[in-house]
Design an enzyme around this catalytic site. Structure first.
Site, PDB file in Angstrom:
ATOM      1  N   PHE A 179       0.856  -1.190   0.000  1.00 31.47           N
ATOM      2  CA  PHE A 179       0.000   0.000   0.000  1.00 31.47           C
ATOM      3  C   PHE A 179       0.889   1.237   0.000  1.00 31.47           C
ATOM      4  O   PHE A 179       1.695   1.438   0.910  1.00 31.47           O
ATOM      5  CB  PHE A 179      -0.914   0.008   1.223  1.00 31.47           C
ATOM      6  CG  PHE A 179      -1.932   1.114   1.215  1.00 31.47           C
ATOM      7  CD1 PHE A 179      -3.070   1.014   0.444  1.00 31.47           C
ATOM      8  CD2 PHE A 179      -1.738   2.266   1.976  1.00 31.47           C
ATOM      9  CE1 PHE A 179      -4.016   2.041   0.414  1.00 31.47           C
ATOM     10  CE2 PHE A 179      -2.668   3.301   1.956  1.00 31.47           C
ATOM     11  CZ  PHE A 179      -3.811   3.181   1.166  1.00 31.47           C
ATOM     12  N   GLY A 180       0.760   2.065  -1.024  1.00 31.05           N
ATOM     13  CA  GLY A 180       1.526   3.297  -1.123  1.00 31.05           C
ATOM     14  C   GLY A 180       0.856   4.423  -0.365  1.00 31.05           C
ATOM     15  O   GLY A 180      -0.374   4.548  -0.373  1.00 31.05           O
TER      16      GLY A 180
ATOM     17  N   ASP B   4       4.413   1.478   2.048  1.00 29.27           N
ATOM     18  CA  ASP B   4       5.516   2.203   1.417  1.00 29.27           C
ATOM     19  C   ASP B   4       5.386   3.678   1.749  1.00 29.27           C
ATOM     20  O   ASP B   4       4.401   4.336   1.381  1.00 29.27           O
ATOM     21  CB  ASP B   4       5.475   2.001  -0.099  1.00 29.27           C
ATOM     22  CG  ASP B   4       6.577   2.780  -0.795  1.00 29.27           C
ATOM     23  OD1 ASP B   4       7.736   2.322  -0.762  1.00 29.27           O
ATOM     24  OD2 ASP B   4       6.291   3.854  -1.360  1.00 29.27           O
TER      25      ASP B   4
ATOM     26  N   TYR C   5       7.095  12.500   1.183  1.00 29.94           N
ATOM     27  CA  TYR C   5       5.636  12.598   1.187  1.00 29.94           C
ATOM     28  C   TYR C   5       5.115  13.499   2.302  1.00 29.94           C
ATOM     29  O   TYR C   5       3.943  13.867   2.299  1.00 29.94           O
ATOM     30  CB  TYR C   5       4.999  11.213   1.338  1.00 29.94           C
ATOM     31  CG  TYR C   5       5.337  10.242   0.243  1.00 29.94           C
ATOM     32  CD1 TYR C   5       5.930  10.650  -0.960  1.00 29.94           C
ATOM     33  CD2 TYR C   5       5.077   8.884   0.401  1.00 29.94           C
ATOM     34  CE1 TYR C   5       6.240   9.737  -1.955  1.00 29.94           C
ATOM     35  CE2 TYR C   5       5.390   7.964  -0.590  1.00 29.94           C
ATOM     36  CZ  TYR C   5       5.975   8.392  -1.762  1.00 29.94           C
ATOM     37  OH  TYR C   5       6.289   7.487  -2.736  1.00 29.94           O
TER      38      TYR C   5
ATOM     39  N   LYS D 268      11.811   5.986   2.464  1.00 24.33           N
ATOM     40  CA  LYS D 268      12.810   6.359   1.471  1.00 24.33           C
ATOM     41  C   LYS D 268      13.574   7.624   1.848  1.00 24.33           C
ATOM     42  O   LYS D 268      13.014   8.564   2.421  1.00 24.33           O
ATOM     43  CB  LYS D 268      12.119   6.545   0.111  1.00 24.33           C
ATOM     44  CG  LYS D 268      11.445   5.267  -0.393  1.00 24.33           C
ATOM     45  CD  LYS D 268      10.907   5.387  -1.797  1.00 24.33           C
ATOM     46  CE  LYS D 268       9.570   6.082  -1.886  1.00 24.33           C
ATOM     47  NZ  LYS D 268       8.473   5.322  -1.278  1.00 24.33           N
TER      48      LYS D 268
ATOM     49  N   HIS E  92      15.392   7.227  -2.676  1.00 20.03           N
ATOM     50  CA  HIS E  92      14.195   7.598  -3.431  1.00 20.03           C
ATOM     51  C   HIS E  92      14.465   7.771  -4.925  1.00 20.03           C
ATOM     52  O   HIS E  92      13.680   7.331  -5.764  1.00 20.03           O
ATOM     53  CB  HIS E  92      13.593   8.888  -2.845  1.00 20.03           C
ATOM     54  CG  HIS E  92      12.136   9.049  -3.119  1.00 20.03           C
ATOM     55  ND1 HIS E  92      11.249   9.508  -2.172  1.00 20.03           N
ATOM     56  CD2 HIS E  92      11.392   8.818  -4.219  1.00 20.03           C
ATOM     57  CE1 HIS E  92      10.026   9.554  -2.687  1.00 20.03           C
ATOM     58  NE2 HIS E  92      10.091   9.140  -3.926  1.00 20.03           N
TER      59      HIS E  92
ATOM     60  N   ALA F 242       1.189   0.697 -10.612  1.00 17.32           N
ATOM     61  CA  ALA F 242       0.918  -0.641 -11.143  1.00 17.32           C
ATOM     62  C   ALA F 242      -0.389  -0.736 -11.915  1.00 17.32           C
ATOM     63  O   ALA F 242      -0.587  -1.673 -12.696  1.00 17.32           O
ATOM     64  CB  ALA F 242       0.915  -1.652  -9.993  1.00 17.32           C
TER      65      ALA F 242
ATOM     66  N   ARG G 199     -12.202   0.903  -2.666  1.00 17.77           N
ATOM     67  CA  ARG G 199     -11.142   0.709  -3.655  1.00 17.77           C
ATOM     68  C   ARG G 199      -9.946  -0.018  -3.037  1.00 17.77           C
ATOM     69  O   ARG G 199      -9.315  -0.864  -3.675  1.00 17.77           O
ATOM     70  CB  ARG G 199     -10.694   2.058  -4.200  1.00 17.77           C
ATOM     71  CG  ARG G 199      -9.582   1.971  -5.220  1.00 17.77           C
ATOM     72  CD  ARG G 199     -10.067   1.473  -6.557  1.00 17.77           C
ATOM     73  NE  ARG G 199     -10.840   2.498  -7.245  1.00 17.77           N
ATOM     74  CZ  ARG G 199     -11.496   2.285  -8.386  1.00 17.77           C
ATOM     75  NH1 ARG G 199     -11.470   1.078  -8.938  1.00 17.77           N
ATOM     76  NH2 ARG G 199     -12.177   3.256  -8.953  1.00 17.77           N
ATOM     77  N   ILE G 200      -9.653   0.300  -1.787  1.00 14.97           N
ATOM     78  CA  ILE G 200      -8.576  -0.399  -1.083  1.00 14.97           C
ATOM     79  C   ILE G 200      -8.898  -1.894  -1.005  1.00 14.97           C
ATOM     80  O   ILE G 200      -8.040  -2.746  -1.245  1.00 14.97           O
ATOM     81  CB  ILE G 200      -8.371   0.210   0.320  1.00 14.97           C
ATOM     82  CG1 ILE G 200      -7.853   1.649   0.198  1.00 14.97           C
ATOM     83  CG2 ILE G 200      -7.404  -0.640   1.154  1.00 14.97           C
ATOM     84  CD1 ILE G 200      -7.850   2.422   1.510  1.00 14.97           C
TER      85      ILE G 200
END
Length: 315
Positions: free
Chosen positions: A26-27, A52, A57, A86, A119, A219, A269-270
């Site tokens: 999961f981003g 992630d 961010y 990152k 990153h 993806a 959606r998740i």
């Protein structure tokens, strides 16, 4: 007797230590911290066990708060969650790496990071300004440090025991070869844009040969044009297997041996992005043979500036 589909729970062994990385990730590139927190909790509740994150961010604290609340409630254990974050471009100088790493650990509220990633291979002018620009609006790069020097600093984090594995993001095959040939501790993960419109087969073959996990971001195409999820090959397969186009693209990612990242703020959606099932082999072959569109949505590999991150000042 029906065998449960375990594709969504696939874990991939890394080449350093005994770490298993969940293939479904999961981003957390979500601009609003409150929305980030709720989305992270929803993802944990759905079943995602790989998160992630990134210094860039600006929301690691929100992710950390969500995880800690779920851990304290006894819903999920810390040891079952794989946390990636990152190192940003302005912290490539070796003397800045440990401080940046410790800052991420503190914001996330964790003792160790399961995978710490550079990153991008581009070093920016060191400092607190994450997006340093000159008077003409051009990025100010830092020519005083090499990627290998930064990598050596990450290796020391592994030596110290707080980073269980290390990796690279937004890197070309040429640059990856350089690091792999010189590294004392090899990259465990390489995170790049990849999807059926950008399968990166050559890079994937190299990673397989060195025990490196290729992890695909964007993806499902990141809602860009041309729209991957409207591709006739993908939509026809989705109809045939009674799944959504997004579920087809994500299943394809795991079945071909990669991991993936997907992001949403909507609970339904998740859930959809986690509810994936194995595709038949003929569908996998169709995607490889019949999709001819080739497009890269993010130009970060040329500039070091991730195209999906809005340029906003830190609050």
């Amino acid at each position: 007797m029906t065998t449960p589909d375990t594709l969504r729970n696939t874990r991939i062994g890394l080449n350093h230590g005994s770490v298993l990385m969940p293939a479904a990730g999961f981003g957390t590139l979500i601009p609003d911290p409150l929305v980030t927190k709720e989305a992270t909790k929803a993802a944990l509740g759905t079943g995602f066990r790989h998160f992630d994150c990134a210094e860039r961010y600006r929301n690691e604290a929100a992710v950390g708060e969500a995880m800690q609340e779920v851990f304290k409630a006894g819903i999920v254990r810390r040891e079952d969650v794989f946390v990636t974050t990152k190192l940003w471009n302005t912290n490539h100088r070796p003397e800045r790496v440990k401080t940046a790493f410790d800052g991420s650990r503190r914001r996330l509220g964790v003792d160790h990071i399961d995978c710490y990633i550079i990153h991008t291979p581009f070093a920016f002018k060191p400092g607190d300004e994450q997006d340093p620009r000159d008077e003409q609006g051009r990025v100010i790069y830092d020519s005083g440090v090499t990627l290998l020097e930064t990598w050596r600093a990450l290796e020391r984090l592994v030596d110290d025991g707080h980073a269980r594995s290390i990796g690279l993001s937004d890197i070309t095959l040429e640059k990856l070869r350089e690091i792999v040939s010189a590294a004392r501790i090899k990259p465990s993960v390489v995170q790049v844009e990849s999807h059926p419109y950008l399968p990166e087969w050559e890079l994937l073959d190299f990673c397989r040969g060195h025990g490196i996990v290729l992890q695909a971001f964007a993806a499902v195409g990141h809602a860009m044009e041309p729209n991957l999820l409207a591709d006739p090959v993908i939509t026809a397969i989705a109809k045939r297997v009674h799944k959504t186009p997004a579920q087809v693209a994500l299943a394809w990612a795991i079945q071909r041996g990669t991991a993936f990242l997907t992001t949403s703020t909507k609970p339904w959606r998740i859930q959809e992005n986690f509810d994936i099932s194995a595709l038949p082999e003929d569908a996998m072959q169709e995607i490889r043979d019949r999709i001819t569109t080739h497009v890269r949505f993010n130009s970060v590999v040329k500039t070091g500036v991730p195209g999906f991150i809005p340029r906003v000042a830190a609050n």
